[in-house]
Design a protein around this motif. Sequence first.
Motif, mmCIF file in Angstrom:
data_model
loop_
_atom_site.group_PDB
_atom_site.id
_atom_site.type_symbol
_atom_site.label_atom_id
_atom_site.label_comp_id
_atom_site.label_asym_id
_atom_site.label_seq_id
_atom_site.Cartn_x
_atom_site.Cartn_y
_atom_site.Cartn_z
ATOM 1 N N ASP A 151 1.328 -1.395 -0.018
ATOM 2 C CA ASP A 151 -0.256 0.218 0.350
ATOM 3 C C ASP A 151 1.052 1.209 -0.572
ATOM 4 O O ASP A 151 0.376 1.982 -0.075
ATOM 5 N N GLY A 152 2.301 0.813 0.136
ATOM 6 C CA GLY A 152 2.926 2.516 0.033
ATOM 7 C C GLY A 152 2.933 2.950 0.920
ATOM 8 O O GLY A 152 3.524 4.371 0.735
ATOM 9 N N VAL A 153 2.856 2.241 2.031
ATOM 10 C CA VAL A 153 3.307 3.248 3.716
ATOM 11 C C VAL A 153 4.329 2.401 4.300
ATOM 12 O O VAL A 153 5.297 2.398 4.294
ATOM 13 N N PRO A 154 5.256 3.961 4.487
ATOM 14 C CA PRO A 154 6.519 3.995 4.741
ATOM 15 C C PRO A 154 6.809 3.545 6.402
ATOM 16 O O PRO A 154 5.823 3.962 6.884
ATOM 17 N N LEU A 155 7.845 3.122 6.818
ATOM 18 C CA LEU A 155 7.936 2.367 8.161
ATOM 19 C C LEU A 155 8.535 3.023 8.596
ATOM 20 O O LEU A 155 8.899 3.301 10.130
ATOM 21 N N ALA A 156 10.131 3.937 8.447
ATOM 22 C CA ALA A 156 10.837 5.252 9.087
ATOM 23 C C ALA A 156 10.440 6.654 8.557
ATOM 24 O O ALA A 156 9.705 6.173 7.158
ATOM 25 N N ALA A 206 -3.717 14.565 -11.226
ATOM 26 C CA ALA A 206 -2.570 15.430 -11.000
ATOM 27 C C ALA A 206 -1.097 14.901 -10.508
ATOM 28 O O ALA A 206 -0.433 15.084 -11.621
ATOM 29 N N ARG A 207 -1.091 13.654 -10.659
ATOM 30 C CA ARG A 207 0.054 12.824 -10.933
ATOM 31 C C ARG A 207 -0.934 11.666 -10.904
ATOM 32 O O ARG A 207 -1.036 10.614 -10.098
ATOM 33 N N SER A 208 0.082 10.331 -12.764
ATOM 34 C CA SER A 208 -0.330 9.270 -12.700
ATOM 35 C C SER A 208 0.615 8.519 -11.662
ATOM 36 O O SER A 208 1.651 8.676 -11.613
ATOM 37 N N GLY A 209 0.176 7.141 -11.254
ATOM 38 C CA GLY A 209 1.067 6.489 -10.280
ATOM 39 C C GLY A 209 0.928 6.532 -8.746
ATOM 40 O O GLY A 209 1.687 6.869 -8.736
ATOM 41 N N GLN A 210 -0.513 6.361 -8.751
ATOM 42 C CA GLN A 210 0.210 6.669 -7.004
ATOM 43 C C GLN A 210 -0.302 5.162 -6.412
ATOM 44 O O GLN A 210 -1.278 4.458 -6.263
ATOM 45 N N THR A 211 0.520 5.414 -5.117
ATOM 46 C CA THR A 211 0.047 4.398 -3.792
ATOM 47 C C THR A 211 -1.094 4.595 -3.305
ATOM 48 O O THR A 211 -1.538 6.044 -3.073
ATOM 49 N N ASP A 220 -7.891 2.304 -12.595
ATOM 50 C CA ASP A 220 -6.524 1.409 -13.454
ATOM 51 C C ASP A 220 -5.706 1.251 -12.376
ATOM 52 O O ASP A 220 -5.088 1.880 -11.689
ATOM 53 N N THR A 221 -5.330 -0.600 -12.046
ATOM 54 C CA THR A 221 -4.082 -0.924 -10.870
ATOM 55 C C THR A 221 -2.951 -2.214 -11.584
ATOM 56 O O THR A 221 -3.634 -2.161 -12.502
ATOM 57 N N ARG A 222 -1.616 -0.680 -11.493
ATOM 58 C CA ARG A 222 -0.738 -2.345 -12.041
ATOM 59 C C ARG A 222 0.445 -2.124 -10.513
ATOM 60 O O ARG A 222 0.387 -1.730 -9.566
ATOM 61 N N ARG A 223 -0.014 -3.498 -10.728
ATOM 62 C CA ARG A 223 1.217 -3.702 -9.564
ATOM 63 C C ARG A 223 2.661 -4.033 -9.894
ATOM 64 O O ARG A 223 3.145 -4.222 -11.739
ATOM 65 N N GLU A 224 4.214 -3.488 -9.597
ATOM 66 C CA GLU A 224 5.140 -2.910 -10.084
ATOM 67 C C GLU A 224 5.931 -3.704 -8.788
ATOM 68 O O GLU A 224 6.200 -2.995 -7.506
ATOM 69 N N GLY A 225 6.073 -5.052 -8.753
ATOM 70 C CA GLY A 225 7.239 -6.062 -8.184
ATOM 71 C C GLY A 225 6.252 -5.587 -6.930
ATOM 72 O O GLY A 225 4.763 -6.630 -6.773
ATOM 73 N N ARG A 226 6.729 -5.549 -5.874
ATOM 74 C CA ARG A 226 5.570 -5.547 -4.440
ATOM 75 C C ARG A 226 4.735 -4.380 -4.397
ATOM 76 O O ARG A 226 4.212 -4.460 -3.337
ATOM 77 N N LYS A 271 2.032 -1.193 -5.914
ATOM 78 C CA LYS A 271 0.625 -1.295 -6.513
ATOM 79 C C LYS A 271 0.325 -0.162 -6.833
ATOM 80 O O LYS A 271 0.413 0.732 -5.545
ATOM 81 N N PHE A 272 0.116 0.422 -7.729
ATOM 82 C CA PHE A 272 -0.122 1.534 -8.302
ATOM 83 C C PHE A 272 -1.566 2.526 -8.555
ATOM 84 O O PHE A 272 -1.486 0.980 -9.804
ATOM 85 N N HIS A 273 -2.516 3.885 -8.864
ATOM 86 C CA HIS A 273 -3.197 3.136 -9.100
ATOM 87 C C HIS A 273 -3.064 4.538 -9.719
ATOM 88 O O HIS A 273 -2.350 5.760 -10.470
ATOM 89 N N THR A 274 -4.532 3.908 -11.245
ATOM 90 C CA THR A 274 -3.588 5.918 -12.378
ATOM 91 C C THR A 274 -5.383 5.949 -12.929
ATOM 92 O O THR A 274 -5.478 5.113 -12.771
ATOM 93 N N LEU A 275 -4.951 6.706 -13.746
ATOM 94 C CA LEU A 275 -6.798 7.367 -14.249
ATOM 95 C C LEU A 275 -6.757 6.681 -14.908
ATOM 96 O O LEU A 275 -6.145 7.283 -16.291
ATOM 97 N N ASN A 276 -8.364 6.456 -15.965
ATOM 98 C CA ASN A 276 -8.671 6.545 -16.520
ATOM 99 C C ASN A 276 -9.656 6.727 -17.416
ATOM 100 O O ASN A 276 -11.198 6.415 -16.547
ATOM 101 N N THR A 277 -10.021 8.180 -18.092
ATOM 102 C CA THR A 277 -10.613 8.397 -18.749
ATOM 103 C C THR A 277 -11.606 8.361 -19.527
ATOM 104 O O THR A 277 -12.663 9.234 -19.951
#
Lengths: 130, 100
Positions: free
Chosen positions: A74-79, B23-28, B63-69, B71-77
């Motif tokens: 979920d992108g949550v930082p630990l520190a 405002a910014r694509s690809g957010q946790t 839309d969500t995409r997993r990148e490694g560990r 998960k990022f969210h992007t807008l799809n209009t």
Amino acid sequence: MKIQLTNVFVDDQTEALRFYTEILGFTKKHDVPVGGQDRWLTVVSPEEPDGTELLLEPLGHPAARTYRDALVADGVPLAQFTVDDVPAEYERLRALGVRFTQEPLEMGPVTTAVLDDTCGNLIQLASRPR
Amino acid sequence: MAEDLFKALADPTRRAILDELAARSGQTLFEICSRLAMGHRLSLSRQGVSQHLAVLEAAGLVDTRREGRYKFHTLNTAPLRQITERWPPPPAPSRPESTP
């Protein structure tokens, strides 16, 4: 009462020491074998050699991994570490190949960014409030 | 499908999430929560934001995409096209002749 020590769980202590010293720029404070492969391994900020130590703790407990992985997903930082200039630090670390999950973001009086410490944790950088 | 879209857009918090993703694509999830708290004074639980994101995802707006560990969210209009196809906007006003 004082906070003299805090910790992050790391996948690999040797790799963690390299990242936290060579990349982030902390200084090794204590490195004591405590049995098996494990070490009592701490770093400090060179700006505060007697300040709070960060323990790079081996990921011993299985629940720690579950907890940590759920936060990372979920992108949550630990520190959180404080820097003078978050965008400048972001550029410096990016040039060293550090992966950020959140680019610098102004949030009221502080700017933050979130990076991957390559040892299993997300770390937030924050500027001092203006 | 259209019902999902209108339901998703009906909520002000979900519209704020779309604004932030624009405002910014690809957010946790963490970044979305931070932006809602700081930019919109919306202090929702992570679970609450997750539920809003699920509604937006079902409507095809996120839309969500997993990148490694992570998960990022992007807008799809793209789904918004349904609105203008159903109720087309008036033709753009013709530009006045430019003076030489």
